[in-house]
Design an enzyme around this catalytic site. Structure first.
Site, PDB file in Angstrom:
ATOM      1  N   ASP A 129      42.716 -10.848 -49.191  1.00  0.00           N
ATOM      2  CA  ASP A 129      41.426 -11.150 -48.580  1.00  0.00           C
ATOM      3  C   ASP A 129      40.793 -12.314 -49.336  1.00  0.00           C
ATOM      4  OD1 ASP A 129      40.523  -9.908 -50.967  1.00  0.00           O
ATOM      5  OD2 ASP A 129      40.479  -7.966 -49.953  1.00  0.00           O
ATOM      6  N   ASP A 169      37.165 -13.760 -50.973  1.00  0.00           N
ATOM      7  CA  ASP A 169      35.817 -13.457 -51.426  1.00  0.00           C
ATOM      8  C   ASP A 169      35.067 -14.749 -51.724  1.00  0.00           C
ATOM      9  OD1 ASP A 169      36.475 -10.783 -51.259  1.00  0.00           O
ATOM     10  OD2 ASP A 169      36.965 -10.613 -53.389  1.00  0.00           O
ATOM     11  N   ASP A 212      35.542  -9.576 -64.944  1.00  0.00           N
ATOM     12  CA  ASP A 212      36.341  -8.752 -65.839  1.00  0.00           C
ATOM     13  C   ASP A 212      37.477  -9.499 -66.523  1.00  0.00           C
ATOM     14  OD1 ASP A 212      37.723  -9.019 -63.461  1.00  0.00           O
ATOM     15  OD2 ASP A 212      37.887  -6.878 -63.060  1.00  0.00           O
TER      16      ASP A 212
END
Length: 468
Positions: free
Chosen positions: A75, A77, A159
């Site tokens: 996907d 983002d 992260d």
């Protein structure tokens, strides 16, 4: 494709720390990404529209990482300076979702482009106490996460370094704030910031590190790996519903076997599956073979585009802990099938305290296990009735899995394989052969078995189907 990209790295990037306040900028001459190649046109349109409205907007994270690795992104983002409300005002087909982390989903038919506002690190001390946007519990885990910030803030609070890459589709340039390209080149999973603090903020990051390492065939960088085993018990504080979603990502992404090995290596398997981890200690060879073979089969089905049900996966992951519980109940005088059902209920209930497996999966798990007690019972019309059961195929496949791990079933799997393939008359002969074999040389044996069979039908076969 990546050779040109990696050769373009400048010495300041190599010397810099893995977090930066200004990015290394890679122009279109220094990387292979192009807006018209492998990038969703809807994602491009979202970025362009936000930029035309005066906001900063970039493709970010996994899609940029995967494109650099010449992988097909799952996907796309978008990260932007626009707030969720401002994004929604730009798109009629947008919807704001989430509470802990507000996002906007922009819908284009079946494709969803996820748009997130730049986030900042959480305020500390008095400022944090007065903030209603961000909160942590006593262990440091983030409970709410809606503190907005700049692009630089957003990069430093992500992260992993390989997920802190931003692609400007208009200028076709990559902004690298955390040496992410460097770590892609060296095939490393590295946390941004202090690893222990980042894991304490969200222990699920330990699972994400394992998932990315398995998916990309990377190594977890030594400083990022060091605290994992010690902090693994922190996973017990994560809501069980969230862990269910994370476990599906771990095992249903096509890299389940490698994931399992890494979970064991970093002592993350036991907090997720405590009963199965105990079985690994008590009967390591069998337990490891069964779980590993189930995950190999899962990876192969995903590779071939075949469906995989979480019910079968969880049935395999938990099965090694079940036989000992069944045996204990049988020692107390409980018949085999009710003992199986009672032990299954107990084991699944315990597991759901750790991982909230929905009822739509726990019912078929129990039915697959229940079938393991029913498949040996083939006399009379039982074999045909079992063959017609909607759970027969899953139960039969599970029987073959058990045999591949070393269960001695007396050739039961071969018998059922043949029974499915032969004619009706051949099936009748197979049943007669069973009766002859079972009768042995003791004249009274058949009668005793018939009486026992009636008792089993009353106490076991006549019981409600497993899981109901």
């Amino acid at each position: 494709m990546l050779k040109k990209l990696f050769q373009s790295l400048r010495s300041p990037l190599r010397r810099a720390k893995h977090t930066r306040t200004t990015p290394e900028v890679l122009t279109s001459r220094q990387h292979p990404l192009r807006r018209g190649q492998k990038i969703s046109r809807h994602a491009v349109s979202v970025v362009e529209r936000l930029q035309q409205a005066g906001y900063q907007a970039y493709l970010v994270g996994g899609c940029v990482r995967d494109l650099l690795l010449d992988l097909e992104p799952k996907d796309f983002d978008v990260a932007t300076s626009a707030t969720p409300e401002q994004v929604r005002a730009e798109f009629r087909n947008a919807r704001v979702i989430g509470r802990r982390f507000k996002l906007v989903h922009v819908h284009f038919g079946r494709e969803i482009i996820e748009v997130a506002t730049f986030r900042a690190n959480h305020p500390q001390g008095e400022e944090e106490e007065n903030s209603s946007l961000a909160a942590r519990n006593e262990s440091g885990r983030i409970l709410r996460d809606n503190v907005y910030g700049s692009l630089e803030d957003d990069a430093q609070r992500r992260d992993f370094t390989i997920n802190a890459l931003y692609f400007d589709v208009t200028a076709e340039r990559i902004l690298d704030y955390a040496r992410g390209v460097h770590d892609i080149r060296n095939r490393l999973i590295r946390l941004i910031g202090d690893p222990e603090q980042r894991y304490l903020e969200d222990p699920v990051r330990m699972l994400r590190a394992v998932r990315f390492a398995a998916k990309l065939d990377f190594e977890i960088e030594k400083h990022s790996a060091a605290p994992i085993a010690r902090l693994a018990p922190m996973l017990r504080e994560i809501p069980s519903a969230r862990l269910f979603d994370e476990v599906l990502k771990l095992f249903l992404s096509g890299y389940a076997e490698r994931t399992y090995e890494l979970l064991r290596q970093y002592e993350l398997f036991a907090p997720l599956f405590p009963a199965s981890a105990a079985a690994l200690k008590q009967n390591p060879d069998y337990t490891h073979r069964l779980i590993r073979q189930a995950l190999v089969n899962t990876d192969e089905r995903i590779r071939l585009g075949k469906p995989v049900t979480p019910a079968f996966l969880f049935a395999a992951l938990l099965w090694p802990a079940l036989p000992a519980r069944v045996a204990r109940l049988q020692e107390r005088g409980m018949p085999p099938i009710p003992a199986m059902q009672e032990a299954a209920h107990e084991l699944i209930s315990e597991q759901c305290q750790r991982i909230a497996v929905p009822k739509r999966f726990t019912i078929p798990i129990r039915e697959i296990w229940d079938m393991q007690e029913r498949l040996p019972r083939r006399s009379g019309k039982r074999a045909d009735l079992l063959l017609e059961s909607p759970r027969f195929r899953a139960g039969y496949d599970f029987l073959l899995l058990r045999e591949s791990a070393g269960d001695d079933t007396g050739g039961l799997g071969d018998w059922w394989t043949d029974y499915q393939e032969v004619s009706d008359s051949a099936r009748r002969q197979m049943i007669r052969d069973l009766s002859t074999k079972d009768s042995g040389d003791t004249p009274g044996a058949p009668r005793k078995r018939r009486r026992g069979g009636r008792r089993r039908r009353g106490g076991g076969d006549g019981a409600q189907p497993a899981g109901e």
